[in-house]
Design a protein around this motif. Structure first.
Motif, mmCIF file in Angstrom:
data_model
loop_
_atom_site.group_PDB
_atom_site.id
_atom_site.type_symbol
_atom_site.label_atom_id
_atom_site.label_comp_id
_atom_site.label_asym_id
_atom_site.label_seq_id
_atom_site.Cartn_x
_atom_site.Cartn_y
_atom_site.Cartn_z
ATOM 1 N N SER A 80 0.876 -1.068 -0.465
ATOM 2 C CA SER A 80 0.067 -0.051 -0.186
ATOM 3 C C SER A 80 0.827 1.370 -0.335
ATOM 4 O O SER A 80 1.752 1.136 0.352
ATOM 5 N N LEU A 81 0.656 1.965 -0.464
ATOM 6 C CA LEU A 81 1.871 3.669 -1.243
ATOM 7 C C LEU A 81 0.789 4.181 -0.560
ATOM 8 O O LEU A 81 -0.489 4.755 -0.613
ATOM 9 N N GLU A 82 1.939 5.533 -0.068
ATOM 10 C CA GLU A 82 0.957 7.075 0.268
ATOM 11 C C GLU A 82 2.130 7.963 0.469
ATOM 12 O O GLU A 82 3.276 7.400 0.290
ATOM 13 N N ILE A 83 1.047 8.909 0.032
ATOM 14 C CA ILE A 83 2.772 9.701 0.573
ATOM 15 C C ILE A 83 2.919 10.405 1.646
ATOM 16 O O ILE A 83 2.723 10.487 2.598
ATOM 17 N N GLN A 97 10.405 -4.212 -4.570
ATOM 18 C CA GLN A 97 9.028 -4.357 -4.887
ATOM 19 C C GLN A 97 8.304 -3.051 -4.874
ATOM 20 O O GLN A 97 6.487 -2.614 -5.159
ATOM 21 N N HIS A 98 8.529 -2.053 -4.679
ATOM 22 C CA HIS A 98 8.258 -0.001 -5.541
ATOM 23 C C HIS A 98 8.839 0.086 -6.678
ATOM 24 O O HIS A 98 8.275 1.147 -7.023
ATOM 25 N N GLY A 99 9.580 -1.252 -7.444
ATOM 26 C CA GLY A 99 9.793 -1.162 -8.830
ATOM 27 C C GLY A 99 10.811 -0.027 -8.292
ATOM 28 O O GLY A 99 11.441 0.514 -10.130
ATOM 29 N N GLY A 100 12.277 0.019 -7.690
ATOM 30 C CA GLY A 100 13.623 0.576 -7.725
ATOM 31 C C GLY A 100 14.482 0.086 -7.793
ATOM 32 O O GLY A 100 13.610 -1.169 -7.814
ATOM 33 N N GLN A 101 15.677 0.343 -7.803
ATOM 34 C CA GLN A 101 16.733 -0.248 -7.575
ATOM 35 C C GLN A 101 17.534 0.352 -6.675
ATOM 36 O O GLN A 101 18.016 1.730 -6.648
ATOM 37 N N VAL A 102 18.086 -0.427 -6.101
ATOM 38 C CA VAL A 102 19.484 -0.434 -5.195
ATOM 39 C C VAL A 102 21.055 -0.840 -5.769
ATOM 40 O O VAL A 102 20.949 -1.381 -6.672
ATOM 41 N N TRP A 103 22.104 0.227 -5.662
ATOM 42 C CA TRP A 103 23.389 -0.386 -6.051
ATOM 43 C C TRP A 103 24.214 0.327 -4.382
ATOM 44 O O TRP A 103 23.788 1.439 -4.081
ATOM 45 N N VAL A 104 25.610 -0.086 -4.741
ATOM 46 C CA VAL A 104 26.582 0.965 -4.373
ATOM 47 C C VAL A 104 27.616 1.259 -4.823
ATOM 48 O O VAL A 104 28.023 0.855 -6.018
ATOM 49 N N ASP A 105 27.653 1.884 -3.973
ATOM 50 C CA ASP A 105 29.303 2.503 -4.656
ATOM 51 C C ASP A 105 30.657 2.618 -4.022
ATOM 52 O O ASP A 105 30.187 2.971 -2.738
ATOM 53 N N PHE A 145 19.188 4.183 -3.988
ATOM 54 C CA PHE A 145 18.052 3.345 -4.505
ATOM 55 C C PHE A 145 17.182 4.635 -4.268
ATOM 56 O O PHE A 145 17.271 5.943 -4.701
ATOM 57 N N THR A 146 16.105 4.129 -5.376
ATOM 58 C CA THR A 146 15.295 4.871 -6.249
ATOM 59 C C THR A 146 13.854 4.063 -5.635
ATOM 60 O O THR A 146 13.913 3.115 -5.432
ATOM 61 N N LEU A 147 12.674 5.434 -5.722
ATOM 62 C CA LEU A 147 11.262 5.037 -6.018
ATOM 63 C C LEU A 147 10.911 5.602 -5.960
ATOM 64 O O LEU A 147 10.297 6.995 -6.762
#
Length: 784
Positions: free
Chosen positions: A613-616, A753-761, A772-774
Motif C-alpha cells: 500500500s502506497l501513500e505520500i 517491490q517499489h519498482g526501484g533499484q539499489v546499488w553500491v559504490d 536506492f530509488t523510489l
C-alpha cells in the motif's frame, strides 16, 4: 547581409541568362531550369497543346527556320513542319509518352537554302509542346546504326569484375562513341564534392584521374537537373544565346520550363568555368543510383566546337541509363566474396549466441564481430553494460556517444542504421578519440531502450588532390556590383585531411542490417521465453516464501527446547569438567546463531507477503524514526556524526518498508566502521541535477536517487553483487557485531517491490555509498 537576403536583379521580371547572367552572386539562386534562352546553334518553338499554334519562338528563328519570330507567333505548326510533319506530331502526341520526354519527330530539309538538314524533337511540359530544331551534322539522310553503337558497350559493362573496371569501360566506350578529347567518370561524395575516378583522354592531355573538385563547382540546382534529365550537351561553350520571344508564355504569364531541352541556355558561370579549363565543347550524362545522383559522365573537347547529332545523343542517353542500372550490379559483383564471408561469420556468431542464450559471444568469443566486417574495434551494449573487442573509445565516451545516437540518429525507427567515415564532423566530442573511432557503423537492437551494435574504424590520414584551391571564389565587377566568377586556376592543390576513416561500403552496411534483424529475432525469442520463465519463477518464489515461513516458524519450537535444555545443563554442571562445559557453551552459542538465522529467514519470507500500500510519505519523518530505532550512541572509543545536508523530498511509497530500508542501511553504516568518528550522510540527487551518479543503472538515471554514505571499511568492487545475496557475509561470523547476512537482501527486495533499484559504490578503506530509488517520487514531483 548574406546573399540569401539580397534581392536578385531580375526579381521583378522574367529571368534571362542573356540579360541577367552577369549579375549572379549566388550559384544556388540562379534559375537554371528557366533560363529564358537557348543555345543559338538550334531553334526552338513553343506550341499551344490544344491547337498547335506557336506561342513563343527563339529570336534566332530566321537564321535556322527562315522566318523571324514575329512571322511565326500565332501561326499553325504545319506552316513550319508541313502537313505531313503536323500529322506525325499529332500521332506522336497521341501514342507516345511525350511528357518531359523528348522524342525524335522527323528530319526536315534545310529551311534557309543550302545547308544541313534539321533533326526535330518534341516533348510536352505544363500544357505546351516544345519543338527543338538542330542540324543533323550530316549532308545526307543516313542515320547511325543505333544498335551496333551500344551492343558491344553493354556486353563489356556486364562483364566488368570490379567497380574500377566498370568505370574504365564507361569512359573508353563513351569516348569512342562521341569522339570527345577527354571522358571522365565523376563521383559525388557525401559532402557534395566530386572526384574523378576514371578517365579516358587524348594522349597529350594532363591526367585528371584522382583529382577532387569542390561542391561549388557543380551547384546544387545543376545537380538537381541531372536527377530529372539524363544528358546535357554544350557543343560550343562560346556559342551565342538566343532569347525566347516573348520571354514568358502569353497564355499563362509563366517562364518556360526548359529542364528537358537539349538546347537549354547555358549559365554564363558554367561556360566561363569551362573556358577557364580550356574546354571548347562539353557533353554531360547522369549516373544515378536509387533515383539519387551518384555521379556524372563528363566529356570535354578542346580542339574546337563539337556537335553531337541527335542519334548519337540518343545512344549516349541510353548508355547513361544502362550504366545507372548496371552500376549497382558492378559494385555487388566486386564485393560478393567479401559479403559472403561476412554473412558466414555472422551465422557462426548467431549459432553460438543461440547455444549460449546470450549475445556476449559477439565480442567475447573465439570469433567476434571483427571477424566479419573489417573494423578496428566493436562494441555491444547489452544487459546494461558494454561488451567491447578491439580498439574502442572508453566506456564514459561510449555512454555519451550512445546517448547521442539514440536521440539524434535513432529517435526515428525508420532510420535503423548510421554510417559515417567522419564521426567528429557530426559529433564533435568524437575528435577526442578519432585515433580509434573516426569511422562509425551503428545499429540499434531496440529503439525503446539503449541497446546497440557499433563498429569503429581508426583515423586514416588522407592526402586529397584538388583541381585548384577549393577555397578560391573570385569575384569581379558586374553591372549590379561584384559578381561571382568560376575559378581560373586548376593547378594541383594538395590538402591533408584528418579525422577521416575508410568509408563503409554498401555490402558492409547491408550485412550489418541483416545481422541486426537476426539479433532482434533472437532477443525477441528469448524475451518470450523469459516471460514464461518469469511466471514459473513467480510461482516458485511464492512457494519458496511459504516454505521459508513454515520452516522457520516450525523449527523455532524444537530449537527453543534445545536452548532451554542447554541452559539447564549449564546450570547443573558444577561438577562437569572444563571440556564438558566448553561443549555446552558451544551448544548454547550455536542454538543462538540458529535462532538468529531463523529470525532473518522468517523476516525475509514476510517481506512482500502483504499487498504493497502506497501513500505520500515525508521521508524526513521516516528518517527520524529510523535513526531513533537504530539508536546512534557515542561510545568511549568512537563518536557518531549524522549529516542530512538538506530536506529529503517526499515520496509515494510504503512508510513501514521505506523505514526498514533506512534502518538496515543505517545499521550497516554504523556497524561496518572502524573510524574514531563514524560519519554517516543521508541525502538525495534530484533528477534534474547535474553531478556524478556512480554505478547508476540506466533505468534510474531520470529518477530521484536517495543515498546513505559512510566513512567505514568499504567494499571491494568484486563483492558488489555478493553483498545483496541472502546469508552472504564478507567477514567472520562474529566480526563487526556478527549478523546473519540478510539485511541488504531485505533492502533490495523492499526497494524492488517499489519498482526501484539499489546499488553500491565503494572502495576498500574509503567508505561506502548505498543508492536506492523510489520511481513514484519523480511522478509525485512532476504533479506537485
Amino acid at each position: 547581409m548574406t546573399n540569401a537576403f539580397i534581392p536578385q536583379p531580375w526579381a521583378d521580371q522574367p529571368y534571362s541568362v542573356k540579360r541577367h547572367g552577369l549579375t549572379v552572386t549566388n550559384c544556388d539562386a540562379e534559375p537554371v531550369r528557366t533560363p529564358g534562352c537557348i543555345q543559338a546553334h538550334g531553334a526552338l518553338l513553343v506550341l499551344r497543346l490544344s491547337d498547335l499554334t506557336v506561342l513563343q519562338a527563339s529570336e534566332n528563328s530566321h537564321a535556322i527556320l527562315g522566318q523571324a519570330p514575329d512571322r511565326l507567333l500565332g501561326r499553325a505548326c504545319m506552316d513550319i513542319v508541313g502537313v505531313e510533319g503536323e500529322a506525325r506530331l499529332r500521332e506522336l502526341l497521341a501514342k507516345e509518352p511525350t511528357d518531359r520526354n523528348p522524342l525524335y519527330l522527323l528530319t526536315l530539309p534545310c529551311l534557309t537554302g543550302a545547308g544541313e538538314s534539321l533533326d526535330v524533337t518534341a516533348h510536352t511540359v505544363d500544357g505546351v509542346v516544345i519543338l527543338e530544331f538542330e542540324s543533323t551534322g550530316r549532308k545526307d539522310s543516313a542515320q547511325p546504326d543505333y544498335y551496333s553503337l551500344v551492343k558491344t558497350t553493354v556486353a563489356r559493362l556486364q562483364t566488368a569484375a570490379t567497380m574500377q573496371q566498370f568505370c574504365d569501360v564507361v569512359t573508353q566506350e563513351i569516348q569512342q562513341l562521341t569522339g570527345q578529347d577527354r571522358v571522365m567518370v565523376y563521383k559525388f561524395h557525401a559532402d557534395g564534392h566530386g572526384e574523378v575516378v576514371a578517365e579516358s583522354k587524348r594522349a597529350d592531355l594532363d591526367p585528371w584521374l584522382g583529382l577532387h573538385y569542390p561542391a561549388e563547382d557543380i551547384p546544387k540546382p545543376a545537380r538537381d537537373v541531372f536527377t530529372k534529365t539524363w544528358l546535357r550537351p554544350v557543343p560550343d561553350v562560346s556559342d551565342a544565346l538566343a532569347e525566347l520571344v516573348p520571354l514568358v508564355n502569353p497564355d499563362t504569364g509563366l517562364p518556360l520550363d526548359m529542364t528537358y531541352c537539349a538546347l537549354r541556355g547555358v549559365s554564363i558561370m558554367y561556360t566561363e568555368y569551362l573556358r577557364n579549363m580550356g574546354v571548347a565543347a562539353a557533353l554531360t550524362m547522369a549516373i544515378r543510383r536509387d533515383d539519387a545522383l551518384w555521379g556524372l559522365i563528363a566529356c570535354h573537347h578542346y580542339s574546337g566546337p563539337r556537335r553531337v547529332p541527335y542519334q548519337v545523343r540518343a545512344a549516349c542517353e541510353f548508355l547513361s541509363q544502362v550504366v545507372s542500372l548496371q552500376h549497382q550490379a558492378a559494385s555487388d559483383r566486386e564485393h560478393t566474396a567479401y559479403r559472403l564471408a561476412i554473412d558466414d561469420t555472422h551465422r557462426q556468431l548467431l549459432d553460438v549466441a543461440i547455444s549460449e542464450g546470450g549475445l556476449a559471444c559477439l565480442t567475447d568469443g573465439a570469433r567476434t564481430l571483427l571477424d566479419g566486417i573489417r573494423a578496428g574495434g566493436s562494441a555491444l551494449y547489452y544487459l546494461d553494460r558494454w561488451w567491447c573487442t578491439g580498439a574502442t573509445p572508453e566506456e564514459v565516451q561510449l555512454d555519451a556517444l550512445a546517448d547521442w545516437l539514440m536521440t539524434a540518429q535513432f529517435a526515428d525507427v525508420a532510420r535503423p542504421v548510421y554510417a559515417t567515415d567522419r564521426l567528429a564532423q557530426s559529433y564533435p566530442p568524437a575528435a577526442a578519440f578519432a585515433d580509434v573511432a573516426s569511422g562509425l557503423l551503428a545499429l540499434p537492437i531496440a529503439i525503446s531502450e539503449r541497446s546497440l551494435m557499433l563498429w569503429f574504424r581508426p583515423e586514416t590520414l588522407q592526402t586529397v588532390k584538388w583541381g585548384g584551391n577549393p577555397a578560391d571564389k573570385p569575384t569581379v565587377p558586374g553591372p549590379h556590383g561584384p559578381r561571382l566568377t568560376p575559378r581560373r586556376s586548376f593547378e594541383l592543390f594538395t590538402e591533408s585531411v584528418r579525422q577521416r576513416a575508410l568509408p563503409w561500403i554498401p555490402a558492409e552496411i547491408e550485412a550489418a542490417s541483416v545481422l541486426r534483424l537476426r539479433v532482434i529475432e533472437l532477443v525477441v525469442g528469448r524475451s518470450e521465453r523469459r516471460a514464461v520463465q518469469a511466471t514459473d519463477l513467480m510461482r516458485s518464489n511464492e512457494e519458496l516464501d511459504a516454505f521459508a515461513y513454515v520452516a522457520s516458524h516450525d523449527l523455532k519450537e524444537p530449537l527453543r527446547g534445545i536452548t532451554q535444555y542447554a541452559h539447564q545443563l549449564l546450570a547443573d554442571s558444577t561438577d562437569t569438567d572444563s571440556s564438558g562445559r566448553s561443549k555446552l557453551d558451544g551448544l548454547v552459542r550455536l542454538t543462538s546463531r540458529m535462532d538468529s538465522l531463523l529470525d532473518s529467514l522468517l523476516h525475509f519470507s514476510r517481506v512482500g507477503g502483504d499487498e504493497l500500500s502506497l501513500e505520500i510519505v515525508d521521508v524526513d519523518d521516516v528518517l527520524s524514526e529510523a535513526v531513533e530505532i537504530v539508536g546512534f550512541r557515542t561510545s568511549d572509543t568512537q563518536e557518531v556524526e549524522v549529516v542530512v545536508a538538506r530536506p529529503l523530498p517526499a515520496a509515494r511509497c510504503n512508510r513501514v518498508r521505506c523505514r526498514q530500508v533506512l534502518v538496515n542501511l543505517l545499521s550497516n553504516a554504523l556497524k561496518y566502521n572502524d573510524k574514531a568518528v563514524r560519519r554517516i550522510e543521508i541525502g538525495y540527487i534530484g533528477p534534474d541535477e547535474t553531478g556524478p551518479r556512480p554505478g547508476c543503472p540506466e533505468r534510474s538515471l531520470g529518477a530521484t536517487i536517495y543515498f546513505v554514505a559512510d566513512n567505514g571499511i568499504g567494499i571491494q568492487a568484486h563483492h558488489f553483487k555478493q553483498i545483496f545475496k541472502l546469508f552472504k557475509r564478507l567477514h567472520g561470523r562474529e566480526a563487526y557485531g556478527g549478523g546473519a547476512g540478510a539485511g541488504l537482501t531485505i533492502v533490495r527486495k523492499l526497494v524492488e517491490q517499489h519498482g526501484g533499484q539499489v546499488w553500491v559504490d565503494s572502495a576498500a578503506g574509503q567508505g561506502s555509498t548505498f543508492y536506492f530509488t523510489l520511481p513514484d517520487t519523480q511522478q509525485l514531483i512532476a504533479t506537485a
